[in-house]
Design a protein around this motif. Structure first.
Motif, PDB file in Angstrom:
ATOM      1  N   TRP A   1      -5.022   9.328   0.947  1.00  0.00           N
ATOM      2  CA  TRP A   1      -3.967   8.232   1.753  1.00  0.00           C
ATOM      3  C   TRP A   1      -4.053   8.794   2.988  1.00  0.00           C
ATOM      4  O   TRP A   1      -3.975   7.985   3.891  1.00  0.00           O
ATOM      5  CB  TRP A   1      -2.664   8.409   0.754  1.00  0.00           C
ATOM      6  CG  TRP A   1      -1.513   7.529   1.567  1.00  0.00           C
ATOM      7  CD1 TRP A   1      -0.430   7.987   2.235  1.00  0.00           C
ATOM      8  CD2 TRP A   1      -1.548   6.150   1.963  1.00  0.00           C
ATOM      9  NE1 TRP A   1       0.057   7.082   2.965  1.00  0.00           N
ATOM     10  CE2 TRP A   1      -0.674   5.843   2.787  1.00  0.00           C
ATOM     11  CE3 TRP A   1      -2.420   5.205   1.637  1.00  0.00           C
ATOM     12  CZ2 TRP A   1      -0.237   4.445   3.015  1.00  0.00           C
ATOM     13  CZ3 TRP A   1      -2.267   3.986   1.973  1.00  0.00           C
ATOM     14  CH2 TRP A   1      -1.375   3.636   2.597  1.00  0.00           C
TER      15      TRP A   1
ATOM     16  N   ALA B   1      -8.528  -1.176   0.770  1.00  0.00           N
ATOM     17  CA  ALA B   1      -8.087  -2.640   0.078  1.00  0.00           C
ATOM     18  C   ALA B   1      -7.047  -3.232   0.759  1.00  0.00           C
ATOM     19  O   ALA B   1      -7.081  -4.395   0.761  1.00  0.00           O
ATOM     20  CB  ALA B   1      -8.072  -2.248  -1.320  1.00  0.00           C
ATOM     21  N   TRP B   2      -5.951  -2.383   0.947  1.00  0.00           N
ATOM     22  CA  TRP B   2      -4.953  -3.051   1.580  1.00  0.00           C
ATOM     23  C   TRP B   2      -4.852  -3.435   3.003  1.00  0.00           C
ATOM     24  O   TRP B   2      -4.266  -4.330   3.346  1.00  0.00           O
ATOM     25  CB  TRP B   2      -3.344  -2.085   1.107  1.00  0.00           C
ATOM     26  CG  TRP B   2      -3.012  -2.371  -0.394  1.00  0.00           C
ATOM     27  CD1 TRP B   2      -3.141  -1.163  -1.338  1.00  0.00           C
ATOM     28  CD2 TRP B   2      -2.143  -3.309  -0.980  1.00  0.00           C
ATOM     29  NE1 TRP B   2      -2.539  -1.903  -2.395  1.00  0.00           N
ATOM     30  CE2 TRP B   2      -2.313  -3.187  -2.320  1.00  0.00           C
ATOM     31  CE3 TRP B   2      -2.172  -4.633  -0.510  1.00  0.00           C
ATOM     32  CZ2 TRP B   2      -1.531  -4.226  -3.169  1.00  0.00           C
ATOM     33  CZ3 TRP B   2      -1.499  -5.649  -1.145  1.00  0.00           C
ATOM     34  CH2 TRP B   2      -1.266  -5.166  -2.375  1.00  0.00           C
TER      35      TRP B   2
ATOM     36  N   ALA C   1       0.991  -1.146  -0.087  1.00  0.00           N
ATOM     37  CA  ALA C   1       0.108  -0.186  -0.083  1.00  0.00           C
ATOM     38  C   ALA C   1       0.998   1.241   0.069  1.00  0.00           C
ATOM     39  O   ALA C   1       0.623   2.188  -0.582  1.00  0.00           O
ATOM     40  CB  ALA C   1      -0.915  -0.116   1.264  1.00  0.00           C
TER      41      ALA C   1
ATOM     42  N   ALA D   1      -9.960   7.403  -4.803  1.00  0.00           N
ATOM     43  CA  ALA D   1      -9.043   6.161  -5.429  1.00  0.00           C
ATOM     44  C   ALA D   1      -7.852   5.796  -4.290  1.00  0.00           C
ATOM     45  O   ALA D   1      -7.920   4.674  -4.056  1.00  0.00           O
ATOM     46  CB  ALA D   1      -8.346   6.240  -6.721  1.00  0.00           C
ATOM     47  N   ALA D   2      -7.492   6.831  -3.892  1.00  0.00           N
ATOM     48  CA  ALA D   2      -6.603   6.850  -2.586  1.00  0.00           C
ATOM     49  C   ALA D   2      -7.030   6.066  -1.329  1.00  0.00           C
ATOM     50  O   ALA D   2      -6.417   5.453  -0.765  1.00  0.00           O
ATOM     51  CB  ALA D   2      -5.796   8.123  -2.555  1.00  0.00           C
TER      52      ALA D   2
ATOM     53  N   TRP E   1      -7.505   2.759  -2.066  1.00  0.00           N
ATOM     54  CA  TRP E   1      -6.570   1.955  -2.168  1.00  0.00           C
ATOM     55  C   TRP E   1      -5.941   1.496  -0.854  1.00  0.00           C
ATOM     56  O   TRP E   1      -5.356   0.399  -0.639  1.00  0.00           O
ATOM     57  CB  TRP E   1      -5.497   2.743  -2.933  1.00  0.00           C
ATOM     58  CG  TRP E   1      -4.038   2.290  -2.839  1.00  0.00           C
ATOM     59  CD1 TRP E   1      -3.001   2.633  -1.990  1.00  0.00           C
ATOM     60  CD2 TRP E   1      -3.316   1.390  -3.581  1.00  0.00           C
ATOM     61  NE1 TRP E   1      -1.866   1.921  -2.212  1.00  0.00           N
ATOM     62  CE2 TRP E   1      -1.916   1.321  -3.377  1.00  0.00           C
ATOM     63  CE3 TRP E   1      -3.536   0.910  -5.178  1.00  0.00           C
ATOM     64  CZ2 TRP E   1      -1.141   0.698  -3.861  1.00  0.00           C
ATOM     65  CZ3 TRP E   1      -2.550   0.075  -5.598  1.00  0.00           C
ATOM     66  CH2 TRP E   1      -1.435   0.035  -5.122  1.00  0.00           C
ATOM     67  N   GLY E   2      -6.088   2.633   0.084  1.00  0.00           N
ATOM     68  CA  GLY E   2      -5.537   2.194   1.545  1.00  0.00           C
ATOM     69  C   GLY E   2      -6.337   1.092   2.266  1.00  0.00           C
ATOM     70  O   GLY E   2      -5.932   0.154   2.778  1.00  0.00           O
TER      71      GLY E   2
ATOM     72  N   ILE F   1       1.964   4.058  -3.005  1.00  0.00           N
ATOM     73  CA  ILE F   1       1.491   5.088  -3.457  1.00  0.00           C
ATOM     74  C   ILE F   1       2.179   6.473  -2.939  1.00  0.00           C
ATOM     75  O   ILE F   1       2.207   7.444  -3.751  1.00  0.00           O
ATOM     76  CB  ILE F   1      -0.003   5.244  -2.634  1.00  0.00           C
ATOM     77  CG1 ILE F   1      -0.709   6.319  -3.378  1.00  0.00           C
ATOM     78  CG2 ILE F   1       0.162   5.446  -1.172  1.00  0.00           C
ATOM     79  CD1 ILE F   1      -2.274   6.367  -2.863  1.00  0.00           C
TER      80      ILE F   1
ATOM     81  N   ALA G   1     -14.108   0.319   1.118  1.00  0.00           N
ATOM     82  CA  ALA G   1     -13.315   1.008  -0.208  1.00  0.00           C
ATOM     83  C   ALA G   1     -14.370   1.000  -1.430  1.00  0.00           C
ATOM     84  O   ALA G   1     -14.620   1.891  -2.087  1.00  0.00           O
ATOM     85  CB  ALA G   1     -12.279  -0.243  -0.503  1.00  0.00           C
TER      86      ALA G   1
ATOM     87  N   LEU H   1      -4.749  12.636  -4.252  1.00  0.00           N
ATOM     88  CA  LEU H   1      -4.097  11.159  -3.581  1.00  0.00           C
ATOM     89  C   LEU H   1      -3.489  11.517  -2.324  1.00  0.00           C
ATOM     90  O   LEU H   1      -3.801  10.694  -1.353  1.00  0.00           O
ATOM     91  CB  LEU H   1      -2.868  10.955  -4.428  1.00  0.00           C
ATOM     92  CG  LEU H   1      -3.393  10.412  -6.035  1.00  0.00           C
ATOM     93  CD1 LEU H   1      -2.167  10.142  -7.026  1.00  0.00           C
ATOM     94  CD2 LEU H   1      -4.296   9.000  -5.885  1.00  0.00           C
TER      95      LEU H   1
END
Length: 278
Positions: A165, A227-228, A65, A220-221, A224-225, A68, A251, A161
């Motif tokens: 994040w 999802a990980w 993750a 998306a960011a 992303w976090g 990014i 997410a 982003l």
């Protein structure tokens, strides 16, 4: 011909802003290199006794993750170069953003150094401050539409982003600091806390998607976090199926909300433009 004093002062302020942003980028990049151990520092995952490693808490994202950050740093370099363009020097949008973005980069470096020093409580204060600064930047850049696609990518995309994040990272950081401090959760199961936090992140992500008219980089960011976190709690210790499912659902909710809002916004804009052309 004499140059009005106010005009001269404004030009100096613009130059000072550009220089400050550039110097802040240098500090930020050097700090990031310390954070990965390039200049002898301890990698973040190993610093502070491993409190921020991928297996430290239920809210810690899996190691991939953090890649990014490479995209975010690349975006910040691009942003710094962008704000030096003659067309951007006196751009009201850049005037409102430059100082704020520079502060975010300094806070980024301060966060890395605080973790390196093992000051987890301080790192929480710094990352919360970073999040607040990025929210201020968000409120400012959504108030004016980008004038071009490059500006949308370099400015809105990078800052989206960055904020997305940071929204996930602040949760992981607080969880790590609480665990290191011996917080027992008032006797509640860890999954109760992790799911509650993920619900809040999802709610905030959806609200931001609506406020920002579906800006995809930000959503998306966050996704992303989250999802990980799902991957981490499914494949790494500490495993937690409830947390993994909640993170995956969060997410999907955030990304789905952004796509829906974005689609509606673009459709409405297209209708307005179509009506103006008739």
């Amino acid at each position: 011909m004499n140059i009005p004093e106010s005009t001269d002062s404004t030009a100096r302020n613009d130059l000072a802003r550009q220089v400050f942003v550039t110097l802040s980028l240098v500090v930020c990049v050097v700090g990031s290199m310390i954070g990965v151990g390039v200049f002898g520092g301890t990698p973040i995952a190993q610093a502070a006794g491993g409190a921020l490693s991928a297996d430290s808490t239920l809210l810690a994202p899996a190691t991939p993750a953090f890649s990014i950050w490479s995209v975010i740093y690349t975006g910040l370099v691009a942003y710094t170069a962008w704000q030096w363009l003659p067309s951007q020097k006196s751009n009201p949008r850049e005037r409102s953003l430059g100082w704020v973005v520079a502060c975010s980069m300094l806070l980024n470096a301060a966060w890395i150094l605080s973790v390196q020093a093992g000051w987890l409580p301080v790192s929480v204060l710094v990352i919360v401050a970073l999040l607040v600064v990025l929210v201020v930047a968000f409120r400012r850049y959504i108030s004016r539409r980008p004038a071009s696609v490059p500006e949308a990518v370099v400015v809105d995309g990078t800052l989206g982003l960055y904020l997305g994040w940071a929204s996930v990272a602040v949760c992981a950081n607080i969880a790590a600091a609480l665990k290191a401090a011996g917080f027992s959760g008032f006797g509640w199961r860890p999954e109760v806390w992790s799911i509650a936090v993920l619900v809040v992140v999802a709610a905030v992500g959806i609200a931001v998607a609506i406020k920002g008219e579906g800006r995809l980089a930000l959503a998306a960011a966050i996704a992303w976090g989250l999802a990980w976190i799902t991957v981490g709690r499914s494949a790494d210790s500490p495993e937690s199926a409830p947390t993994a499912i909640a993170a995956a659902a969060a997410a999907a909710a955030v990304l789905g909300a952004a796509i829906v809002v974005r689609t509606r916004s673009m459709t409405a804009l297209a209708r307005v433009r179509s009506g103006q052309e008739r």
